[in-house]
Design an enzyme around this catalytic site. Structure first.
Site, PDB file in Angstrom:
ATOM      1  N   GLY A 113      32.124  30.971 -23.703  1.00 29.00           N
ATOM      2  CA  GLY A 113      30.712  30.812 -24.034  1.00 29.00           C
ATOM      3  C   GLY A 113      29.948  31.840 -23.230  1.00 29.00           C
ATOM      4  N   GLU A 114      28.710  31.548 -22.917  1.00 28.41           N
ATOM      5  CA  GLU A 114      27.917  32.476 -22.113  1.00 28.41           C
ATOM      6  C   GLU A 114      27.790  31.942 -20.689  1.00 28.41           C
ATOM      7  OE1 GLU A 114      27.066  35.556 -22.739  1.00 28.41           O
ATOM      8  OE2 GLU A 114      28.125  35.299 -24.630  1.00 28.41           O
ATOM      9  N   SER A 115      28.344  32.683 -19.722  1.00 30.02           N
ATOM     10  CA  SER A 115      28.374  32.190 -18.342  1.00 30.02           C
ATOM     11  C   SER A 115      26.973  32.112 -17.740  1.00 30.02           C
ATOM     12  CB  SER A 115      29.296  33.058 -17.492  1.00 30.02           C
ATOM     13  OG  SER A 115      29.011  34.421 -17.683  1.00 30.02           O
ATOM     14  N   GLU A 145      43.265  28.760 -26.656  1.00 32.19           N
ATOM     15  CA  GLU A 145      42.886  27.649 -27.539  1.00 32.19           C
ATOM     16  C   GLU A 145      42.593  28.112 -28.968  1.00 32.19           C
ATOM     17  OE1 GLU A 145      41.018  29.102 -25.400  1.00 32.19           O
ATOM     18  OE2 GLU A 145      39.002  29.380 -26.209  1.00 32.19           O
ATOM     19  N   HIS A 174      41.758  33.676 -24.864  1.00 31.23           N
ATOM     20  CA  HIS A 174      41.533  32.351 -25.457  1.00 31.23           C
ATOM     21  C   HIS A 174      42.805  31.730 -26.021  1.00 31.23           C
ATOM     22  CE1 HIS A 174      37.158  32.351 -25.220  1.00 31.23           C
ATOM     23  NE2 HIS A 174      37.210  33.642 -25.498  1.00 31.23           N
ATOM     24  N   CYS A 199      38.020  32.833 -20.448  1.00 32.80           N
ATOM     25  CA  CYS A 199      36.922  33.768 -20.751  1.00 32.80           C
ATOM     26  C   CYS A 199      35.703  33.498 -19.862  1.00 32.80           C
ATOM     27  CB  CYS A 199      36.578  33.711 -22.241  1.00 32.80           C
ATOM     28  SG  CYS A 199      35.607  35.124 -22.787  1.00 32.80           S
ATOM     29  N   ARG A 221      32.192  41.363 -16.174  1.00 31.90           N
ATOM     30  CA  ARG A 221      31.879  40.732 -17.477  1.00 31.90           C
ATOM     31  C   ARG A 221      31.842  41.784 -18.590  1.00 31.90           C
ATOM     32  NH1 ARG A 221      26.415  38.238 -16.837  1.00 31.90           N
ATOM     33  NH2 ARG A 221      26.837  37.097 -18.745  1.00 31.90           N
ATOM     34  N   ILE A 248      37.580  38.086 -26.590  1.00 31.98           N
ATOM     35  CA  ILE A 248      36.267  38.184 -27.220  1.00 31.98           C
ATOM     36  C   ILE A 248      35.210  38.505 -26.174  1.00 31.98           C
ATOM     37  CG2 ILE A 248      34.520  36.904 -28.533  1.00 31.98           C
ATOM     38  CD1 ILE A 248      36.855  35.415 -29.825  1.00 31.98           C
ATOM     39  N   ARG A 249      34.645  39.711 -26.253  1.00 32.23           N
ATOM     40  CA  ARG A 249      33.707  40.170 -25.220  1.00 32.23           C
ATOM     41  C   ARG A 249      34.253  39.741 -23.853  1.00 32.23           C
ATOM     42  NH1 ARG A 249      28.226  41.240 -25.830  1.00 32.23           N
ATOM     43  NH2 ARG A 249      27.799  39.690 -24.246  1.00 32.23           N
TER      44      ARG A 249
END
Lengths: 303, 196
Positions: free
Chosen positions: B50-52, B179, B177, B82, B111, B141-142
């Site tokens: 997600g976004e940290s 998952e 990831h 991530c 990041r 992913i990013r």
């Protein structure tokens, strides 16, 4: 180690999995429209999961009239330099050259958006040709599935952007959800007929029938202006909300941005929402979307 | 035979739902965690992608992050993927960061190290788990990159020569990831740690 490892070890970019994957990372968040690096910084500071870089927010596009196009690359790049969260940008419906430019600029998501003036009355962008993921608007399941078939990795309601009136977003989300439920319950032998009726590809119709959800995340957009609006859309099944004009057209953008982020986390907790909603200053003034002349209804753009 | 463990998935924001489904497939029970009160009785914790910056804001406001740190220090298995490994790091390679990491792994993390979304990719990762080497699919992913690591934190996953998975006792961090694919190797290993 197996012999086919050479092939397996190649780096593959722009796959369906990484496109939908980024959409999944944005769940439970707020995506905010911004027009300057300063606004982008405020959005990130308030906890936005992404920003939409624009030249004008939808409310101003409505007010100014004229042809609304992709934003100036300069604005997009400055916003990209300012924040570490993903940056999205809009292209006109069917304007694949604008989309190509946005991809070359390195935006993280392209919104093929009805907020801008459509460039093609028949065809949306064929999104499978791109490495950058796309989000597209819909008013119901049929439109959602057509966009996904074209390669959209994320779907949002159209709502009626730039009005601060949530009624159309509610209508579109309820329609998507009730059509999903209807399909999920039907018999397999009826799928072809439903695909025909919806004018949607059978493959996508079958997915919804089998899993009871869209094959990609489902977000809400268009007219969301308050923490209560955000909670409403989340309770109706949205997985994240886009807030366009609602933040930077209000009297205290910082506080409102922060409050809407909190309202998405606590969307099922009325006591918390009551606390969050206090003292936010004035909401954007807004327009009654039912009183808009037909030619000013942006949700009618695209099919 | 030990019972099925319950894994708490931090659900402030991000792909917590993907973790929930993957852990069910790997044979664990799950609970979505939004506040410190929901941590009681959990066998292990997962910090998803997600976004940290968003996770930092929401999780310090209600005291969730200090409570997670305490649980990890007391020995509860914790895994971050991530954005999750960013939250577990000690130092971030950036100025004026909006992220306040927990310092549970002795690593420095950069990041969005591979660029913007068009540079997100899939590529196999080499893992060493329980002295067994194998290759699993990796989805980046990013993704962040581990730019520095010191003992007692140790590597257990590599993308070519690059370290992409590390552990320090009960705390695991991955820049990718696990998952998001059908390969349950990493998740089953973690369920094993949660069952002990």
């Amino acid at each position: 180690m197996q012999a086919n490892n050479d092939n397996k070890d190649k780096r593959k970019k722009g796959t369906w999995r990484v496109k939908v994957g980024l959409a999944e990372m944005l769940k439970g968040g707020v995506i905010m429209d911004v027009t300057t690096p300063e606004q982008a910084a405020i959005a990130e500071e308030a906890g936005a999961v992404a920003v939409m870089a624009l030249e004008r927010v939808p409310a101003d596009i409505r007010r100014d009239g004229g042809i609304a196009r992709m934003a100036d690359p300069d604005i997009i790049l400055k916003i990209k330099d300012t924040v570490s969260i993903p940056v999205m940008a809009k292209c006109r419906i069917g304007h694949f050259a604008e989309a190509q430019i946005l991809e070359a600029l390195g935006v993280d998501f392209v919104d093929e958006s009805e907020v801008l003036t459509p460039a093609d009355q028949s065809n949306h962008v064929w999104k499978h040709d791109f490495a950058v993921p796309f989000v597209c608007g819909c008013r119901g399941l049929a439109e959602a599935l057509r966009r996904i078939a074209e390669g959209a990795a994320l779907i949002r309601t159209k709502g009626e952007p730039g009005t601060g009136d949530v009624v159309e977003a509610v209508r579109h989300m309820r329609k998507v959800q009730s059509e999903i439920h209807m399909l999920h319950r039907c018999d397999e032998s009826e799928l072809q007929a439903h695909a025909k009726e919806l004018s949607a590809p059978l493959e996508q119709v079958r997915y919804v029938w089998k899993y009871g959800k869209l094959p990609v995340p489902n977000f809400a957009a268009g007219g969301i202006a308050t923490p209560a609006d955000a909670s409403l859309m989340m309770q109706l099944g949205a997985e994240t909300v886009f807030v366009g004009s609602g933040i930077f057209k209000s009297s205290d953008p910082q506080r409102r941005a922060r409050a809407i982020v909190a309202s998405v986390l606590h969307y099922r907790d009325p006591a918390k929402l009551a606390e969050i909603s206090r003292g936010l200053g004035e909401s954007m003034k807004g327009l009654d979307s039912a009183k808009l002349p037909e030619d000013q209804k942006l949700a009618e753009r695209g099919w | 035979m030990p019972g099925k463990p319950t894994i708490g998935i931090i659900a402030l924001q991000g792909n917590f739902a993907a973790h929930k489904h993957a852990f069910h497939r790997a044979g664990a029970g799950t609970r979505l965690v939004h506040s410190p009160e929901e941590l009681a009785g959990l066998d292990a914790l997962v910090i998803p992608g997600g976004e940290s910056s968003t996770m930092t804001l929401l999780g310090y406001e209600n005291g969730l992050w200090p409570a997670v740190r305490k649980m990890a220090q007391a020995g509860t298995p914790v895994m971050g993927t991530c954005a999750g490994i960013i939250m577990l790091a000690e130092v971030l390679d950036e100025e004026a960061s909006k992220v306040a990491p927990l310092g549970l792994l002795n690593i420095t993390v950069s990041r969005n190290a591979y660029g913007s979304q068009v540079d997100s990719f899939e590529q196999s990762v080499r893992l060493r788990l329980d002295s067994d080497e194998r290759t699993v699919p990796g989805v980046f992913i990013r993704a962040p990159a581990i730019t520095h690591m010191v003992q007692p934190t140790e590597p257990f996953g590599w993308l070519g020569d690059e370290i992409v998975a590390v552990r320090k006792g009960n705390v695991l961090g991955l820049t990718f990831h696990p998952e998001m694919t059908d390969d349950l190797t990493v998740l089953r290993h973690f369920v094993g740690l949660a069952t002990k």
